[in-house]
Structures are given as C-alpha cells and as structure tokens.
Design a protein around this motif. Structure first.
Motif, PDB file in Angstrom:
ATOM      1  N   UNK A 194       0.784  -1.231  -0.027  1.00  0.00           N
ATOM      2  CA  UNK A 194      -0.003   0.146   0.239  1.00  0.00           C
ATOM      3  C   UNK A 194       0.813   1.136  -0.124  1.00  0.00           C
ATOM      4  N   UNK A 195       0.534   2.151  -0.710  1.00  0.00           N
ATOM      5  CA  UNK A 195       1.257   3.541  -0.727  1.00  0.00           C
ATOM      6  C   UNK A 195       0.401   4.815  -0.585  1.00  0.00           C
ATOM      7  N   UNK A 196       0.955   5.547   0.169  1.00  0.00           N
ATOM      8  CA  UNK A 196       0.096   6.591   0.757  1.00  0.00           C
ATOM      9  C   UNK A 196       0.869   8.084   0.296  1.00  0.00           C
ATOM     10  N   UNK A 197       0.167   9.010  -0.195  1.00  0.00           N
ATOM     11  CA  UNK A 197       0.539  10.201  -0.266  1.00  0.00           C
ATOM     12  C   UNK A 197      -0.341  11.584   0.325  1.00  0.00           C
ATOM     13  N   UNK A 198       0.115  12.323   1.028  1.00  0.00           N
ATOM     14  CA  UNK A 198      -0.574  13.481   1.606  1.00  0.00           C
ATOM     15  C   UNK A 198      -0.056  14.769   1.205  1.00  0.00           C
TER      16      UNK A 198
END
Length: 810
Positions: A429-433
C-alpha cells in the motif's frame, strides 16, 4: 622639508597609537561553554551612569570606563559578572566569558502562545533543549534527541523510527510542529509513528516540549503534549559587511556502523541572508548487548528468494538483521529584513529515507512456533517536503503589537510492503498526503497588565492511497485494497485567544479558549470489500479552554497550577483505514466516530537554592472521555473476514472507552563547584483504560517509571557527563491487552507470561575543544553491555556503543 617629513612621521605614529588604543577598548563577550558570542549584554558601572550593550557579534567598546572602574556584565540567561577594565586588559584575546544561570525563571519560551513569553509567567511544564545540548549529546535522530533529555520516553519498532510517549499518550495524541507548523496529518495513526525522524537534529536551534494539553493554541491532537522544533535561521550582517559562517560535522558509531556527514553555510548581508544545510546518514544493522534475556536474540532470519524463502541461522545472534537504512536531509532558509518592523522568512525542507525493515514484524513467529511468519515486511522510502513562508510585523498595527502570517505546503509519502513466508504475493500500500495550512497570529501588549494573543488557523489535507499485490515469481501485478479511501479529505478551521494577566508583579494568570471545526469526506471503494456504506462525512466542532496560575512568592520559588482541556478529532486513519493490526486481526472502517476529549489538571513547584541547588516537581491528572480505541467489531454482520489470505478477527476504531492517567515528574540540578554539577530526572506514570461495560485494563502508552542521573564536569575547553539511565519493570498484570497480544517482543516471567523487564545503562559523554574552530566529541554508551528492549519496542537497543564526532566551525 626635513621638518615636514618628521611631522608626518609623528602624525602617523600618533594616529597608529590612537587606533591601537581604540581597538584595545573593544572586547567580545562569549558563552563560557560553547564560545558563541552573546548579544545584548548590558555592561555598566556601579551607579549605572555609564552603560554599553554588546552587538550581534558579542562585541562591546569599553572605552567609556576608566581602568580601575568596577564593571558589571548582565544578561538574562547568564550569571552576573563583576570585574574591572584593568583586569580584562591583561587578556591578550580581549574576551569576556559568561556562565549560564543554573535555572533561569526569566528564560524566554515560544511554545505557549507562539510569541515570546517569560518562563516565570507560564503555568504549564515546559522543557527546552537548545542547540548546544543537542551538539553535546549528538543524537542520531530527533527521536533520540527527545529521549536524551531524560523527560520523554521513546518507543521503537525498528531502527528507522522513534515514537515519543508523554504523560501516558503517544502517536496521534501528541502534536509535532516545525517552526510553528503542524506536522501531524490526516493519516497519523494510533499505532507507533516514525515521522519525527524526518526532522534533522543538526538544523534545530531549540526544541520546546509542552507537557499536557495544548489544544487552545494548536488544536486537534494536542492531548498529551506538544513537541515544537524551531530550526536555525540565517544570521544577518551588521552594517554593510558580509557575514559568512558554517559548520562541518562527522559522526561514527560502532553499534550500527553509522556514518553521518553534515554541512551548513550561512551567507548574510545587512537586510537578507541564506542558510543551506545538508545531512546524510548511513546506518547499518544494529548490534544488541551481551547480557540480558535470551529471547531477544536474533537466532535466525529469512533470506527472501524468488525460488523459495530460506530460514537461515544467524551467525551473530546479537546482530539484528535486517535493520539498517540510510537517510538524507536538506534545508534551505532565506530571510529578508527590509526594515526594523518586518521580517520575511522562507523555509524549504526535504527528507528521504531508503527502504527500511519493520523489525518487530520480521521477528513474529509463525502459528506452529517453529519458524517466522513474514519473509518481508518493510516500509518504502519515507519522504517529507515542506515549503513555508512567514511574514512578521512588530510595532505598527492599530490593534496589535505583533503580527505573524504563516503559510505552508507539505507533502508526505510512505508505503508498506509485506509478504508471508513462502507466499509469492507481496502486498503493498502506498500513501501520499498533500497538506496546506495558513495561520494568522496576533500579539497585543498595550493593555496595561493584560497581554492578549489571538489568531486563526485553516488546514486542508488530501489523501492519495493505492494498493497492489505482486507475484514475485511471475512479476504479475494486480490491484488490491488501498489502506485509505483514495481522494479523501480532512480539513479544519479554528479561532483562538489567549490572555495573560499580571494580577500582581509576582503573580500571572494565563487563560484561553479555542473553537475548532473539522470536516471529513471519504468515499469507499467497494471493489475488494462489500462495505455496508459508501462513504463517511463528518462535520464536528470542539471548544477547548485553559486556565493557569504562576506565582512567585519569592524570587527563587515558583508555584504553578493549570487546568486545561484537549481534544482529538477523528482523522482519515480512524474512519477509513484497512490494515493488519496484529497477527490474526484486521481493522476495518468505521464512519460513526466523534472527537475524544481530555480534561487535565497539574500543579508544579520549583525552588532555586542560591544557584547551588534547583529542585522541580509536578503532579498531573488527565481524564479522557469518548476515547478512540481499537476494539472488536462486526463487518457485514461477521466477526471474522479473510484479509491477505488469512482469516482475521474484525476490529475497528470506536468511541468505546474512558481513560485516566496520573503521575509525578521530578527534576534536580546541583552545582557543587564552578566545574562540577549533577542533574537528575524521574517520571512516574500510571494509567487505566475503562471499557463501556465497566471492565478496565492498563493503558497502552503508559511508559514505565524512567529516569536518569548525570554527573557533569566542565571547563572552558572540556566537558564530560557520566550518567545512569533507568527504566522500571511493567509486569504482566500491568501490560496492556494489545501488548500481551505481541508477546514475542517481550520476555517471559516465571509463569510463562510476557512482561517488560527493568533495565539500566551506564554511559559517558565528552566534548573537547581542540581550538576555537574544532571540536571533538566521544561517547561510550551502555558500558556494561546490557541487552534490553524498551517497553513496547520491537527492536532491541544497542549494546556497548562508541560514538565519535568531529565538528569544524568557521
């Protein structure tokens, strides 16, 4: 002609002598410990008929004083110095050294109101860690910086991390700010977080930690405390000169074969300046101590392979394979000061790590107990970028004396990658904020005995989240459930005021209110899970307040009392996350959440015995209601679902508990001679979580009793610190239920139940000034080579560790 030549020679000699005399009157005032110049030192004679102030470079012309006249040097943070010009003139280098006060109640702090206030007027406990202390302790990360203070407990799941615990709270119940800008974002989780390592300790000018709620000024998440990191700013030149200075540092440690390089350069003119900083660290696998629990040893590990994972014997069981990583930090600051009323500052920050293993997941045993569950479990690069622009005005507003406008943009990236032993599927899983924030803060001190601080804040977060699974044998990549709802948003709008009132010259009242409103919008993807809802839309508000009293019945005695409330609004991590929380359990979304509230009270006392002994103590009690906790749940009417190929118990974050935390904090400083001193800290915390059915259990983030004792010797060139660090035991009866579920990271007691043993380390640090430009630091940590694992930590701490550092200043 001859007469004319002689006259010119005489005039030349006289002028030369005058210049020498004038130059001889100029002295420089330096800090006795770090040799840094001290500006704004007041220099005067006995009747104060003659006064001089040192400039930005610590220089002062003492020409107005006669040779035998008594001269007094006074600065708010230093001990009074009395001498004569005749005595000073005997020194060839024309320097005056001042020694810092034992404990300065008049010290200026920034954290309570975002403006400068005297420490003696503050009713809350604050600890301050300056650049000089940071350089001496030489921490690997900013998490270690806090731990070295002896007042903050730090948990580590892996080498690349550090999650502070303050007064029984941690993770998303603590707030982190950098230069006044909140680092907490909408996916800060209740589990241990590692974002603090993105802050480069080499760039920090000062760190201030507020103990207890800080929601009036900082809003959501500031329940257990606030950690404010203030970074270095460009130093401007005096007049039309040019100010160029810089530092180069190297550090090496044996426990993880660390190599760290740092360099910074300051370029300053009269109205503008630049500061550039770069740091790079390479950390190898960490080696644990020799004497301690056998269960902590890394007896075997998995070698991942496309053709089949192999469980191999570790030839050195004290080496924690794999735990190493590397990291780079870059900072660029620009300052422009067009006049005496305006300051414009821009800051650019970038931090990036390599991939790094989550070590606590790699030591989990499989169900049979004859091997390891995971072949791979690692975080992708942790990236953080921030750009901020701050404008500050002083003295010109109609309704204020100070104005700050701060705008910032931040970008965060993180990812998780795990694969079971002999399972070909790598789940990622990859997240960007993306985070935008805007703050406006005012100060008004033209109201007699009142001083008013007020302002507003707006924060907007947008989350991008993606999931995938890859067959490592065929390289086929398929879609998978994302960790968070992709495209979800979190935003808050708030206004506050804080009022300081001088009831008496020795008594100050500080009170304030803040209203915050929070909106969440999240749409769930039903491709992989049949959610019984399509989205979560939350609109909720919170009113928080504080009232505190600081009383100085005597100049050397301070008594404080403070009552405050704090809150934490649900974020995207609470409402919309799907993740593997522990073996056999999966957390699913819950759109029916409300904020949790904390009610806190503390009393404190501080006594200075003639600058020879300083005693400090504080007692606190915090009550948390509607606590957001992870509890068993049902998903589509089911208690269990399949997650990543494993049947798992369903859990969710819920407003399902109450909690109370109380404790005591003690501090002592003793000054035996000008060179020899002692310092000590002790923190005792207790906490209970109470369920809706009336049952209770120990609090998860309640740290064990911890403390330290330091014996320090120093002179103008050398400083040494021999110290003992101590952590108490947490028995199985006092271990949180969630921690018992991770029994593999703990030692077993006589009954075969997991518990956290007590431990201690004996250590020594030293710093030697080879010259005015060159400093050498040498530390030997854990001299007795203890094998210990701090409470709730997955990785075992370093064994005997030699740390060497070399710093060059120009």
């Amino acid at each position: 002609m001859k007469f004319s030549v002689n006259m010119r020679n005489i005039i030349f000699v006289v002028c030369f002598l005058i210049i020498q005399v004038v130059q001889a009157q100029e002295f420089v005032i330096l800090d006795a410990e770090n040799k840094e110049p001290i500006p704004n030192v007041a220099i005067y004679n006995n009747d104060k008929s003659k006064t001089v102030i040192s400039d930005l470079f610590g220089k002062a012309d003492l020409g107005i004083f006669t040779a035998n006249e008594r001269i007094i040097f006074k600065h708010i943070g230093y001990q009074l110095k009395k001498t004569s010009k005749a005595l000073l003139s005997r020194r060839e280098n024309k320097t005056v050294y001042l020694t810092m006060n034992a404990e300065q109640l008049d010290e200026v702090v920034m954290s309570i109101s975002k403006w400068e206030q005297q420490r003696k007027d503050i009713p809350q406990k604050i600890t301050s860690i300056d650049a000089k202390s940071i350089a001496f302790t030489s921490p690997q990360t900013s998490a270690d910086l806090l731990q070295n203070s002896g007042k903050v407990f730090v948990q580590k799941s892996q080498l690349g991390g550090g999650s502070p615990m303050i007064r029984g709270f941690a993770t998303n119940r603590l707030l982190i700010t950098v230069d006044g800008i909140r680092m907490n974002n909408a996916i800060f989780r209740g589990g241990n977080i590692q974002n603090i390592i993105s802050i480069d300790p080499f760039t920090i000018k000062n760190t201030e930690v507020i103990f207890g709620p800080g929601s009036v000024i900082y809003g959501s998440d500031a329940i257990g405390g606030v950690m404010n990191f203030y970074t270095q700013t460009p130093q401007l030149a005096v007049g039309d000169s040019l100010r160029i200075k810089g530092n180069m540092d190297y550090r090496y440690s044996t426990a993880n074969n660390e190599n760290t390089l740092h360099a910074d350069l300051n370029y300053g003119k009269r109205k503008w300046g630049l500061l550039t900083s770069v740091s790079y660290s390479d950390f190898g696998d960490l080696k644990m101590g020799k004497y301690g629990p056998e269960s902590y040893l890394r007896n075997n590990y998995v070698v991942p392979s496309v053709s089949g994972d192999q469980l191999v014997v570790n030839p050195n069981p004290r080496k924690q394979v794999p735990s190493g990583y590397d990291q780079i930090n870059v900072m660029q600051k620009v300052t422009y000061k067009p006049n005496n009323f305006w300051d414009l500052d821009m800051g650019l920050f970038y931090s990036e790590t390599s991939d790094y293993s989550r070590y606590d997941r790699l030591i989990r045993p499989n169900k049979a107990g004859d091997g390891l569950r995971s072949a791979e479990w690692y975080y992708g690069p942790q990236k953080w970028f921030m750009a901020n622009l701050q404008a500050e005005q002083k003295g010109k507003g109609k309704f204020y004396d100070g104005l700050k406008i701060t705008n910032a943009y931040q970008h965060f990236e993180e990812s998780r990658n795990d694969r079971g032993f002999q399972n070909p599927n790598l789940y990622s899983t990859a997240e960007k904020v993306d985070a935008l924030s805007s703050n406006i803060d005012f100060e008004n001190k033209r109201m007699g005995d009142f001083r008013l601080y007020y302002g507003g804040e707006y924060v907007f977060n947008k989350i991008h989240s993606d999931g995938s699974q890859k067959d490592i044998q065929t390289n086929e990549v398929m879609g998978s459930a994302s960790r968070y709802p992709d495209g979800s948003t979190w935003q808050t709008l708030a206004g506050y005021f804080n009022l300081e009132y001088k009831l008496k010259p020795n008594m100050t009242i500080l009170t304030g209110l803040r209203y915050s409103h929070v909106w969440i919008n999240a749409d769930f993807d039903t491709t992989y899970y049949g959610f019984p809802f399509q989205g979560a839309n939350l609109s909720t508000g919170a009113l928080t307040g504080s009232l505190g009293l600081s009383w100085l019945p005597k100049p050397d005695l301070q008594v404080t009392w403070n009552g405050s409330t704090g809150f934490r609004a649900p974020n995207i991590d609470d409402i919309g996350k799907i993740f593997d929380s522990e073996p056999g359990a999966v957390v699913v979304p819950n759109p029916d959440l409300q904020p949790e509230y904390a009610y806190n009270m503390e009393v404190g006392i501080q006594k200075n015995f003639k600058d020879k002994l300083v005693l400090k103590g504080a007692a606190f009690y915090t009550y948390l209601v509607d606590a957001l906790v992870r509890r068993d749940y049902q998903f589509n009417g089911q208690d269990e679902i399949e997650y990543n190929g494993e049947t798992s118990r369903v859990q969710a974050i819920q407003n399902a508990a109450k909690a109370y935390v109380y404790g005591f904090e003690f501090g002592m400083e003793a000054f035996f001679t000008e060179n020899l001193s002692m310092q000590s800290n002790l923190t005792i915390t207790e906490g209970i979580e109470e369920e809706e059915d009336g049952t209770d259990s120990p609090g998860r983030h309640v740290a064990p009793t911890f403390g330290d004792v330091h014996v320090i010797w120093k002179n103008q060139r050398f400083k040494a610190d021999l110290f003992l660090a101590y952590n108490g035991e947490i028995s199985n009866d006092n271990l949180a239920a969630s921690e018992i579920g991770k029994g593999y990271i703990y030692e077993l007691d006589a009954n075969g139940n997991p518990y956290s043993p007590s431990w201690y380390t004996l250590n020594v640090r030293s710093q030697y000034e080879l010259s005015s430009s060159l400093k050498l630091t040498a530390s030997l940590e854990n001299i007795t080579n203890q094998r210990y694992r701090p409470y709730s930590s997955g990785i075992t701490a370093a064994g005997t560790n030699l740390i060497l550092g070399l710093g060059y200043h120009f």
